[in-house]
Scaffold this active site. Structure first.
Site, PDB file in Angstrom:
ATOM      1  N   LYS A 183      14.192 -21.968   8.398  1.00 16.77           N
ATOM      2  CA  LYS A 183      14.750 -22.834   7.348  1.00 16.77           C
ATOM      3  C   LYS A 183      15.708 -21.974   6.520  1.00 16.77           C
ATOM      4  CE  LYS A 183      14.737 -23.894   3.615  1.00 16.77           C
ATOM      5  NZ  LYS A 183      15.910 -23.774   2.724  1.00 16.77           N
ATOM      6  N   GLU A 259      10.135 -10.436   1.575  1.00 13.02           N
ATOM      7  CA  GLU A 259      11.214  -9.492   1.234  1.00 13.02           C
ATOM      8  C   GLU A 259      11.906 -10.065   0.010  1.00 13.02           C
ATOM      9  OE1 GLU A 259      11.904  -6.692   2.442  1.00 13.02           O
ATOM     10  OE2 GLU A 259      11.009  -6.685   4.445  1.00 13.02           O
ATOM     11  N   CYS A 293      20.184  -7.207  -1.799  1.00 15.98           N
ATOM     12  CA  CYS A 293      18.949  -6.963  -2.557  1.00 15.98           C
ATOM     13  C   CYS A 293      18.692  -5.474  -2.767  1.00 15.98           C
ATOM     14  CB  CYS A 293      17.781  -7.595  -1.825  1.00 15.98           C
ATOM     15  SG  CYS A 293      17.767  -7.157  -0.093  1.00 15.98           S
ATOM     16  N   GLU A 392      17.273  -8.515 -12.024  1.00 13.00           N
ATOM     17  CA  GLU A 392      18.235  -8.518 -10.928  1.00 13.00           C
ATOM     18  C   GLU A 392      19.414  -9.428 -11.284  1.00 13.00           C
ATOM     19  OE1 GLU A 392      17.131 -10.460  -7.175  1.00 13.00           O
ATOM     20  OE2 GLU A 392      17.698  -8.572  -6.229  1.00 13.00           O
TER      21      GLU A 392
END
Ligand code: NAD
Length: 489
Positions: A183, A259, A293, A392
């Site tokens: 997905k 992750e 990331c 982040e």
């Protein structure tokens, strides 16, 4: 494969390309803001059909035990993707806003080639190991340890490196004998659907072994975490969504592989080439507009040379102009969406409110009024307690922080809810390695070494994730361990 303009994007369910139950949704070129076309919009029933197909393919066929078939199909997929690589490249640049130069590596060609690693690992793997003879509780016994596929895997992925992340799940999960439902993110449906079309038309994967379900509705993907027919969910994305996936998966206690985000530190020790190190840190932050990331977004430098470090970082970042990802020279393309651009802008506004200043950049480029661009930006004057040092941002933004020696540099690096990656630069490899050993992160670059590779595990400590992707460890994430004990005569 059809050219970009004629693309008919469909779902891949049970070996067939089908339309979505909720119709279609648009996919947008982030550099031009133009609608590229539409993708199939799956509903809950489509996802149920995909899960059922994957379940049947796992339970009722020999896929999980027929290693030769799996290896052949994976090599066939790699070859088919390579044959279509130029079409996929144009699609990736248009839909992801990925700079053309990055499609030669992690944005496209790297992950295609890395499918070979999954096939080779399955082919050479020792599926059974002999634990030998023993007499537990006085009973003579021969023991064997078998590795087996987990079962049906639900893979949920983000938009920043869609091929890398999709294929780093598809390759090892299928190689290990699982069946899978992928997905992808609603921002990049074509990247996954194009792979689905190639699988349906150019490979021999049995029906149901791999299903690709694009949807504009996050809750359709969330069904993978909740459904009892799914044995494992493999997720890459933000830490908040990872938390939701883990919570949903707890209902059926399925295996969860995560992750997640990062706020990685680039440590420059006092014996390093300061200008060279700061320039490298700045360059990596600009790549793909900072939408990675593991990018080191905190530059941690000796306090005595703070101003010099800010100047060196700003000289590099200020010289990188965001622009057309089609151009061979572009390093920094657009952000994926207006939402992401506005989110990054809100962090830049916050940096000023927190008392920081911009050594370069700080907003939208004056010469680009279309496209979701942000100027590469250096934030100076803040410490590690500022929100822009802790959260982040996922844009081309570098925060420069002062340290007072190696111990303090390590303390700052580890003073983060995240633990994904890090970098250490020093004139002395041994000193840099000693610092690297103290960093609570999953990958470390010492003096410019590259950790990204098909055979190297990647993943995070703390709130950056659970488990490892890629490498042998990444393959074994998709296996169960069975101990078979046979009474010895
Ligand atoms: P996101 O978490 O918003 O979305 C990721 C995926 O999760 C998408 O497919 C989305 O549709 C789906 N999703 C959203 N809500 C869900 C739910 N409740 N249940 C199940 N699925 C759900 O992330 P994003 O904005 O697409 O990507 C950016 C983030 O991903 C950044 O935080 C970045 O650090 C992280 N990321 C991490 C890695 C890594 O390997 N650690 C790699 C790339 C990106």
């Amino acid at each position: 494969m059809p050219v970009l303009a004629d693309r008919q994007s469909q779902l891949l369910i049970d070996g067939k390309l089908v339309a979505g139950g909720s119709g279609v949704f648009e996919t947008v070129n982030p550099a031009t803001e133009e609608v590229l076309g539409v993708a199939a919009d799956a509903d809950a029933e489509d996802m149920g059909n995909a899960i059922e197909a994957a379940r049947r393919a796992f339970d009722d066929t020999d896929w999980s035990t027929n290693t030769a078939l799996r290896v052949r199909c994976l090599r066939q997929l790699r070859d088919a993707l390579r044959e279509n690589v130029e079409e996929l490249r144009e699609l990736t640049i248009a839909e992801v806003g990925a700079p053309r130069m990055l499609t030669a590596g992690a944005q496209l060609e790297g992950p295609i080639d890395d499918l070979a690693f999954s096939a080779d690992t399955a082919e050479n793997y020792e599926w059974t190991t002999d634990l030998g003879h023993a007499t537990p509780q006085g009973i003579p016994t021969n023991r064997k340890i078998a590795r087996e596929a987990v079962g049906v895997v639900g893979a949920i992925t983000p938009w920043n490196f869609p091929h890398q992340i999709n294929l780093a799940k598809v390759g090892p999960a299928l190689a290990a004998g699982n069946t899978l439902i992928l997905k992808p993110a609603p921002d990049t449906p074509w990247a996954a659907a194009a792979v689905g079309q190639i699988i349906a038309e150019q490979t021999d994967f049995p029906a149901g072994v791999i299903n690709i379900v694009t949807s504009n509705d996050h809750s359709v993907g969330a069904l993978l975490s909740k459904d009892p027919r799914v044995d494992m969910v493999s997720f890459t994305g933000s830490t908040n969504t990872g938390r939701a996936v883990m919570t949903d998966a707890a209902l059926t206690l399925k295996k969860v592989f995560l992750e997640l985000g990062g706020k990685s530190a680039f440590l420059v020790l006092d014996d390093a080439d300061l200008a060279g190190a700061c320039s490298m840190a700045a360059f990596t932050v600009a790549m793909h507009a900072g939408q990675g990331c593991a990018i080191t977004t905190r530059l941690v430098v000796p306090r005595a040379r703070y101003d010099e470090a800010v100047e060196a970082a700003a000289a590099t970042l200020g010289g990188i102009k965001p622009g057309d990802p089609n151009s061979k020279r572009t390093v920094c393309g657009p952000l994926i969406s207006a939402r992401q651009r506005d989110r990054v802008q809100s962090y830049l506004d916050l940096a000023l409110q927190e008392g920081g200043r911009f050594a370069c950049g700080g907003g939208r480029p004056a010469d680009l009024d279309t496209g979701f661009f942000i100027e590469p930006t250096v934030i100076a004057g803040l410490d590690n307690n500022a929100r822009v040092s802790r959260e982040e941002i996922f844009g081309p933004v570098l925060t420069v922080i002062a340290h007072d020696g190696d111990d303090d540099a390590v303390r700052i690096a580890n003073d983060s809810p995240y633990g994904l990656s890090g970098t250490v630069f020093s004139g002395d490899d041994a000193r840099a390695q000693a610092v690297a050993a103290r960093m609570r992160v999953g990958t470390v670059n010492v003096n410019g070494g590259i950790w990204y590779s098909a055979d190297a595990p990647f993943g995070g400590y703390k709130q950056s994730g659970v488990g490892r992707e890629m490498g042998l460890a990444g393959f074994e994430e998709y296996t169960e361990i069975k101990c078979v004990a046979t009474l010895a005569n």
